[in-house]
Scaffold this active site. Sequence first.
Site, PDB file in Angstrom:
ATOM      1  N   THR A  34       1.984  10.630  -0.237  1.00  0.00           N
ATOM      2  CA  THR A  34       2.085   9.432  -1.080  1.00  0.00           C
ATOM      3  C   THR A  34       2.076   9.836  -2.556  1.00  0.00           C
ATOM      4  OG1 THR A  34       0.703   8.400   0.612  1.00  0.00           O
ATOM      5  CG2 THR A  34       1.249   7.058  -1.302  1.00  0.00           C
ATOM      6  N   ASP A  89      -6.924   8.846   2.699  1.00  0.00           N
ATOM      7  CA  ASP A  89      -6.815   8.822   4.156  1.00  0.00           C
ATOM      8  C   ASP A  89      -7.342   7.508   4.727  1.00  0.00           C
ATOM      9  OD1 ASP A  89      -5.809  11.563   4.565  1.00  0.00           O
ATOM     10  OD2 ASP A  89      -7.668  12.063   3.545  1.00  0.00           O
ATOM     11  N   GLU A 108      -9.359  16.993  -6.348  1.00  0.00           N
ATOM     12  CA  GLU A 108      -9.012  15.564  -6.482  1.00  0.00           C
ATOM     13  C   GLU A 108     -10.191  14.778  -7.041  1.00  0.00           C
ATOM     14  OE1 GLU A 108      -5.735  15.052  -2.894  1.00  0.00           O
ATOM     15  OE2 GLU A 108      -7.847  14.873  -2.410  1.00  0.00           O
TER      16      GLU A 108
END
Length: 238
Positions: A34, A89, A108
């Site tokens: 994504t 997720d 992240e």
Amino acid sequence: MPAPSADALKRQAAAVALEAVAPGMRLGLGTGSTAAHFVDLLGEKVKAGLDVLCVPTSERTRAQAQALGVPLATLEEAPELDLAVDGADEFDAQLRLIKGGGGALLREKIVAAAAKRFIVITDESKKVATLGAFPLPVEIDVFGAKATRLHVERAAKDLGLSGTVAPRLKPDGHVFVTDGGHLILDCAFGAIADPEALALRLSAIPGVFEHGLFIGLTTAVVVAGRDGVETLGRLDPA
Ligand code: 5RP
């Protein structure tokens, strides 16, 4: 008309997040399929003249952005970011996330925490009532990995959670190693009733660099579904 594919939905969510980008911004770029759509769309804007400076959360994203001509910096060079955009997720109604399916959760989380705003882009399949159907990734040091794994299992047990805690392997059977040289434990606990309590316990274990519970970091989740794109939280600056 056929229903849009999951990939088409991911791109729609990425396009909505792109609207939050303004000239001169310093951006964090996430990792995963994504986030790759976001980087791709951002690359088009950069080609058309948009001026931004971006910090990637993985070597994979760095390579993609570099190939597209997106100006890059390290977090050392740009330690304060205007906006980070990444996938997830799982997410719940309180904008709590499970991340790390792509193995980049430590970087992240560091990048998301360095940003004033953190926009998560997803398709509707990632929405859950309770986090935990997706095995929780926990990034750990190679040194003492077995001892750390036992600590993770004990912490989970104390909170009434059980399930396999397994080192992540690559498809070829070799152990998965993160960009930072760490291991990932995938923890199949099932429903996590109290993510905050689990986050605290995992963070207190020596050898755990980070866990994939992202709590209190997300400004907005952009969810693309068959009925359109919905935004939870705020896309614009508060
Ligand atoms: C990588 C991540 C990803 O954002 C997460 O795994 C979602 O990936 P995708 O967009 O491919 O479904 O946390 O560490």
